[in-house]
Design a protein around this motif. Structure first.
Motif, PDB file in Angstrom:
ATOM      1  N   VAL A 103       0.839  -1.200   0.000  1.00 15.88           N
ATOM      2  CA  VAL A 103       0.000   0.000   0.000  1.00 15.88           C
ATOM      3  C   VAL A 103       0.877   1.255   0.000  1.00 15.88           C
ATOM      4  N   LEU A 116      -4.100   3.342   8.701  1.00 11.16           N
ATOM      5  CA  LEU A 116      -3.290   2.116   8.730  1.00 11.16           C
ATOM      6  C   LEU A 116      -2.734   1.824  10.119  1.00 11.16           C
ATOM      7  N   ASP A 117      -2.478   2.885  10.892  1.00  8.89           N
ATOM      8  CA  ASP A 117      -1.907   2.675  12.222  1.00  8.89           C
ATOM      9  C   ASP A 117      -2.992   2.565  13.306  1.00  8.89           C
ATOM     10  N   VAL A 175      -4.957  -5.174   7.886  1.00 10.90           N
ATOM     11  CA  VAL A 175      -4.156  -5.590   6.715  1.00 10.90           C
ATOM     12  C   VAL A 175      -3.100  -6.629   7.081  1.00 10.90           C
ATOM     13  N   ASP A 202      -1.820   7.285   6.955  1.00 10.26           N
ATOM     14  CA  ASP A 202      -1.136   6.707   8.119  1.00 10.26           C
ATOM     15  C   ASP A 202      -2.111   6.470   9.259  1.00 10.26           C
ATOM     16  N   ARG A 209       1.272   4.516   1.401  1.00 16.04           N
ATOM     17  CA  ARG A 209       0.759   5.289   2.537  1.00 16.04           C
ATOM     18  C   ARG A 209       0.574   6.762   2.160  1.00 16.04           C
ATOM     19  N   ASN A 210      -0.512   7.295   2.643  1.00 16.42           N
ATOM     20  CA  ASN A 210      -0.848   8.704   2.440  1.00 16.42           C
ATOM     21  C   ASN A 210      -1.117   9.039   0.968  1.00 16.42           C
TER      22      ASN A 210
END
Lengths: 342, 342, 342
Positions: free
Chosen positions: B303, B314-315, B321, B311, B305-306
């Motif tokens: 992926v 995802l975090d 994932v 972020d 990120r951004n």
């Protein structure tokens, strides 16, 4: 020898481990001699723990190419009954991002924050090779790449050579020196071996890893050797790894009465990543070895013949480079087994 | 949940198989839920069939690079006791010819008619990855490469992603959704999960495979979810794979009350292989997730990120994932075991 | 058949070996028929010696790319219970030096004198593929690369194709011819099979290895076949390998009454490494096969369809190229097992 080298004599607590939970620097090892003993036990009996790694998997991730390190680690893992899977990263196909908060609209296709946990879910132990840029010293010496893998993968990590260190090589080197001294006890009766790390010429700028790491391990192997580093003035190593070593800029003086001479090129640390002086007289020759006590000559390989070391030396009984490279297997096997036992 | 998801409850006939004899599309599967159950059984007990593949060999042929797919399939095969051999095709060294009757005086060095039967004689199961050109839609959507391998190799073939589909990923996705719903039965009591596949921006034209395939599987997984696809108007997928799905061009409306949001970029299907609009507002953010029922976020990885996903998402605990990528192993293991049982 | 082909009938002395301690040329084999028998025994029962190679390792070093050779050798080793490790040499990362006394200040990074003993310490058997330059005949025909590995590694070496020979292919070819004659005893009652090696057109200059090697083996397989080589005048092979063969420049005459036709292109030996005449009429066609006794057609693959061999021939029952390629496994298995038994 005042302090006997305890190969074979150390009893490991079955419940303890000699490692902190990773193997990326000398400071991960609580007892170097015990780890060396373990390696020599595997050399004597490679399959003594052939079930220890059953149904465990080790992943070998190469961001940079490898021959000896890859093969010896694969063999070590298999000797322990582990499944070993190698993956060579194609720089084109899988460029990792390491910067926190990056907007990934450029060339990097995956962030280490996403890649590392997956690898951690696929493997029980993760091994990584990643070279320095030799361009930006701060970045290289921050060891960002391997540190981020450790942070995000959730598994024990083994360095297969990082930006600044090469601990499997250094453990191998201590094993080899130990083995040599055990084979000739009379020579080392009542004295420590003198070990000299000497810079040698090369044709291109190389990382400082092997030299940094050897120095770090020799200093950590406290009281077991008389350790001297010799190099032209411009080739100072990072002080964090040479703390405790004697530096001797005159190669002849350094070689005097040496028992072991470790030959290695590295590029400059201060004005980073360069070749300044490349004086061919620093190449180790048979003449220079006459200053030593019939020293054994070590090199991590690959070696540029007649640039770093003369044919005469490499083809003589001084050279123990083949024995040394062979010991890579037992170093890796000792490290993996300690991580498996945790 | 009106229709209970039958993980663990399906009894496979020992003599039957859930697959047609290959695994390249959802239509090869007779009972998706039963295959999902099988995968979850392997997740609970990876070595339950550790002798099933003894003395069998699986070949993994990569015409295009792979990380997760390669590793998870290798691991799955080993869990079943199979020998797994990977071969990455060097485009320079081994360009295959697929045209019938070709006079091979150009750059191709071997015809699939000759290569495939040999691979079939070396392996019990053959796995192939081959990407689309993104230049000629008719060629890509004819799935010539994988079809010819199937035709000539005489062995069960598993797609490791083909020009238009990625069934191991989609099976993984159904496994992951099933697992999530089983972990939170109260949330899904008396209703089906709402699953949204949403287009996201990217920096280069990507295949439609993952999106096509996810849509195909969601539609085939009849009555088990409320499935919605959302994308800018130009990014219609191939109708053959979206038959049965609701298309909603307004991303906010699509996300409303979603339980699962699958984020993925793809290039255009109609005016083939291009990026038209690349509106950054389609990137999934924490704000948008507030429209959902605390939706879990999925992505096949890698992926950006951004770019595709922030972020923040995802975090956060929204992201599953890593769990999803971990499930790749169990999807592959279920598929291989079914092909071995035939 | 006056001299019965002794498949299955040879009793090997358990303490002897059919090989000299390496396998790089026909002259390493003391009894070709006995080695063929051994291979056919493995074909009938691949796992009959599945413990012979336990805790032994075979290394497959590719200085040039490979598909069939790599896979078949890996499979053969695994059938014998050996660990097989493949390493493809990256030309950029690991260029070997072969010149004695070289001052290594150029592009080569390691001398074979240093690399080979390490590989010998890691592996029990070492396999090497190394292609000719096709530029300097003296260098190529000196077989420097493989000879130096043999000299310095201290282990049995198997050629996976060298600059001038391809013995695993040739052993495969004898196995295939033997198998065919055993399957049709009536056809070969009272006479030897006629075997024709014929040159074929190609689009680029190829090594002479396969042709040299097949000729060498046919000549060494004394009295078992009537062997004829056919090629345009400029394509004479090296006399050292054709000693004992009949050369017939008229392809039609050569093909007359043939039982086996081996089709292969090679570049010139005399004015070295070139393509001169490339007459398309030398391509084997169905019409030409009418001159033969319903000959079986062989090729080592990969084959350029409609350049070397017509579709019509390859897709007909004349072609045994798939059977032949399948036999690569049993050839390798027989060779490895003989080296393990020493």
């Amino acid at each position: 020898m005042e302090e006997s080298i305890p190969a074979g004599s150390v009893k490991l607590k079955e419940t303890g481990s000699l490692l902190t939970g990773k193997f990326t620097t000398a400071t991960d090892v609580s007892d170097i001699d015990a780890l060396v003993s373990k390696a020599l036990e595997y050399k004597a009996d490679p399959y003594k723990d052939s079930q220890l790694g059953a149904r465990k998997r080790i992943g070998l991730l190469f961001l940079n190419p490898s021959l000896r390190t890859r093969l010896s680690t694969q063999i070590a893992a298999r000797n322990l009954g582990m499944e070993a899977i190698v993956f060579n990263v194609d720089k084109e196909g899988w460029q990792l991002e390491f910067e926190e908060g990056a907007i990934m609209s450029g060339s990097t296709s995956e962030h280490v924050k996403d890649a590392a946990p997956i690898l951690g879910s696929y493997f029980d132990i993760l091994c990584i090779r990643t070279f320095p840029s030799l361009v930006n010293r701060t970045d290289d010496y921050s060891e960002l790449y391997i540190s981020e893998f450790i942070k995000y993968c959730g598994r024990p990590v083994i360095s297969l050579e990082s930006a600044t260190l090469h601990p499997l090589q250094s453990l191998t080197d201590v094993i080899t020196i130990t083995e040599q001294t055990l084979q000739r006890p009379a020579d080392f009766k009542g004295r420590k071996p003198k070990v000299v790390l000497t810079w040698a010429p090369h044709v291109k700028p190389l990382p400082q890893c092997v030299a940094n790491s050897f120095s770090q391990w020799m200093c950590a192997w406290q009281g077991k050797s008389e350790f001297v580093i010799s190099h032209p003035g411009e080739y100072e190593l990072a002080p964090e790894f040479t703390n405790g070593a004697r530096i001797e800029y005159d190669q002849d003086k350094a070689l005097k009465d040496a028992d072991f001479v470790y030959v290695k090129n590295w590029s400059t640390y201060n004005d980073y990543g360069k070749i300044f002086e490349n004086d061919p007289s620093w190449m180790l020759s048979v003449e220079k070895l006459q200053l030593t006590r019939q020293a054994k000559v070590m090199h991590c390989l690959p070696v540029r013949r007649n640039v770093e070391l003369s044919d005469e030396v490499l083809d003589s009984t001084h050279s123990i480079v083949t024995q040394q490279a062979g010991n890579r297997v037992w170093a890796a096997q000792a490290v993996i087994s300690e991580l498996l036992r945790r």
